[in-house]
Design a protein around this motif. Structure first.
Motif, PDB file in Angstrom:
ATOM      1  N   ALA A   4       0.851  -1.197   0.000  1.00 38.29           N
ATOM      2  CA  ALA A   4       0.000   0.000   0.000  1.00 38.29           C
ATOM      3  C   ALA A   4       0.883   1.243   0.000  1.00 38.29           C
ATOM      4  N   PRO A   5       0.632   2.183  -0.887  1.00 40.38           N
ATOM      5  CA  PRO A   5       1.465   3.387  -0.922  1.00 40.38           C
ATOM      6  C   PRO A   5       1.459   4.145   0.400  1.00 40.38           C
ATOM      7  N   GLU A   6       0.393   4.020   1.169  1.00 37.46           N
ATOM      8  CA  GLU A   6       0.301   4.711   2.460  1.00 37.46           C
ATOM      9  C   GLU A   6       1.309   4.168   3.474  1.00 37.46           C
ATOM     10  N   CYS A   7       1.827   2.965   3.239  1.00 40.89           N
ATOM     11  CA  CYS A   7       2.791   2.331   4.154  1.00 40.89           C
ATOM     12  C   CYS A   7       4.229   2.457   3.669  1.00 40.89           C
ATOM     13  N   ALA A   8       4.436   3.169   2.579  1.00 44.18           N
ATOM     14  CA  ALA A   8       5.770   3.279   1.994  1.00 44.18           C
ATOM     15  C   ALA A   8       6.751   3.954   2.949  1.00 44.18           C
ATOM     16  N   THR A   9       7.910   3.333   3.086  1.00 48.58           N
ATOM     17  CA  THR A   9       8.999   3.880   3.879  1.00 48.58           C
ATOM     18  C   THR A   9      10.282   3.187   3.448  1.00 48.58           C
ATOM     19  N   THR A  10      11.403   3.835   3.650  1.00 49.32           N
ATOM     20  CA  THR A  10      12.686   3.205   3.317  1.00 49.32           C
ATOM     21  C   THR A  10      13.334   2.574   4.545  1.00 49.32           C
ATOM     22  N   ALA A  11      12.861   2.943   5.727  1.00 45.94           N
ATOM     23  CA  ALA A  11      13.431   2.390   6.959  1.00 45.94           C
ATOM     24  C   ALA A  11      12.838   1.007   7.225  1.00 45.94           C
ATOM     25  N   THR A  12      13.677   0.099   7.714  1.00 48.44           N
ATOM     26  CA  THR A  12      13.219  -1.278   7.907  1.00 48.44           C
ATOM     27  C   THR A  12      13.278  -1.707   9.370  1.00 48.44           C
ATOM     28  N   LEU A  13      12.423  -2.672   9.675  1.00 48.65           N
ATOM     29  CA  LEU A  13      12.412  -3.348  10.971  1.00 48.65           C
ATOM     30  C   LEU A  13      12.769  -4.805  10.722  1.00 48.65           C
ATOM     31  N   ASP A  14      13.471  -5.403  11.662  1.00 48.41           N
ATOM     32  CA  ASP A  14      13.857  -6.804  11.566  1.00 48.41           C
ATOM     33  C   ASP A  14      12.794  -7.647  12.260  1.00 48.41           C
ATOM     34  N   LEU A  15      11.923  -8.289  11.487  1.00 45.06           N
ATOM     35  CA  LEU A  15      10.823  -9.095  12.002  1.00 45.06           C
ATOM     36  C   LEU A  15      11.182 -10.573  11.857  1.00 45.06           C
ATOM     37  N   ARG A  16      11.038 -11.351  12.953  1.00 51.47           N
ATOM     38  CA  ARG A  16      11.428 -12.762  12.951  1.00 51.47           C
ATOM     39  C   ARG A  16      10.379 -13.618  13.641  1.00 51.47           C
ATOM     40  N   ASN A  44       9.077 -11.715  16.990  1.00 53.50           N
ATOM     41  CA  ASN A  44       9.873 -10.697  17.682  1.00 53.50           C
ATOM     42  C   ASN A  44      10.550  -9.813  16.650  1.00 53.50           C
ATOM     43  N   TRP A  45      11.018  -8.689  17.122  1.00 49.44           N
ATOM     44  CA  TRP A  45      11.611  -7.704  16.225  1.00 49.44           C
ATOM     45  C   TRP A  45      12.701  -6.956  16.946  1.00 49.44           C
ATOM     46  N   GLY A  46      13.498  -6.272  16.130  1.00 48.53           N
ATOM     47  CA  GLY A  46      14.609  -5.500  16.658  1.00 48.53           C
ATOM     48  C   GLY A  46      14.170  -4.124  17.139  1.00 48.53           C
ATOM     49  N   ALA A  47      15.149  -3.272  17.271  1.00 48.51           N
ATOM     50  CA  ALA A  47      14.920  -1.921  17.786  1.00 48.51           C
ATOM     51  C   ALA A  47      13.972  -1.141  16.879  1.00 48.51           C
ATOM     52  N   LEU A  48      13.151  -0.334  17.517  1.00 50.60           N
ATOM     53  CA  LEU A  48      12.204   0.520  16.802  1.00 50.60           C
ATOM     54  C   LEU A  48      12.810   1.906  16.622  1.00 50.60           C
ATOM     55  N   PRO A  49      12.413   2.614  15.588  1.00 50.25           N
ATOM     56  CA  PRO A  49      12.927   3.972  15.424  1.00 50.25           C
ATOM     57  C   PRO A  49      12.414   4.895  16.525  1.00 50.25           C
ATOM     58  N   GLU A  50      13.220   5.865  16.847  1.00 56.71           N
ATOM     59  CA  GLU A  50      12.814   6.867  17.837  1.00 56.71           C
ATOM     60  C   GLU A  50      11.524   7.527  17.358  1.00 56.71           C
ATOM     61  N   GLY A  51      10.611   7.741  18.286  1.00 56.05           N
ATOM     62  CA  GLY A  51       9.346   8.375  17.954  1.00 56.05           C
ATOM     63  C   GLY A  51       8.229   7.399  17.622  1.00 56.05           C
TER      64      GLY A  51
END
Length: 165
Positions: A4-16, A44-51
């Motif tokens: 979905a274009p509304e979810c577009a971002t270049t930053a990633t989360l590590d989801l396992r 589980n996932w890694g660190a989240l972005p600040e904010g």
């Protein structure tokens, strides 16, 4: 939701998921009621972005033969959640706000590919949002979400598993 274009971002989360690797088979214990015990996998996932103010988790059947993926789970929860234990994504989990799916179902609905349809890919999408969707905001289904998250996705993670009925 991943595309979905509304979810577009270049930053990633590590989801396992400890039960399966990205692109690997989802164990039968995590399948729908008629194919397995129907227990949600641990995630589980890694660190989240600040904010990060809230997390959105969506599970979809990518290969369902319809114009849009079939939704198996849509959940909102606080960013202090570091993951979920196996079986924790139930409809009555007070830490999770479930968005109703087809037939007003809430909670985890495991994989259940159509009979003789071959393997299906199931995508788990995790989105870190910079603002929370308030509990007073009515959510009647997944179609409510794109407008609410547009411009507010800080980072996203994707995990894909495969299941054959």
């Amino acid at each position: 939701m991943r595309t979905a274009p509304e979810c577009a971002t270049t930053a990633t989360l590590d989801l396992r998921a400890p039960a399966f690797a990205h692109g690997g088979p989802i164990p039968p214990r995590h399948a729908s009621r008629d194919l397995g015990p129907h227990i949600s996998p641990a995630l589980n996932w890694g660190a989240l972005p600040e904010g990060t103010a809230q997390l959105l988790l969506v599970m979809e059947d990518i290969d369902v033969p319809t114009s849009r993926p079939a939704v198996h789970l849509t959940a909102l929860f606080a960013p202090d959640t570091a993951g979920f234990d196996e079986g924790e994504l139930t409809a009555d989990n007070p830490r999770v706000r479930h968005v109703p799916g087809p037939f007003a179902r809430t909670g985890y609905t495991g994989p259940r590919p159509l009979p003789r349809h071959g393997p299906h890919r199931y995508g788990f999408h995790l989105h870190g949002l910079d603002r929370a969707i308030l509990t007073t905001t009515p959510l009647t289904g997944r179609t409510d979400l794109p407008a609410l998250v547009a411009g507010h996705v800080l980072a996203s993670g994707f995990l894909e598993g495969v299941h054959q009925g």
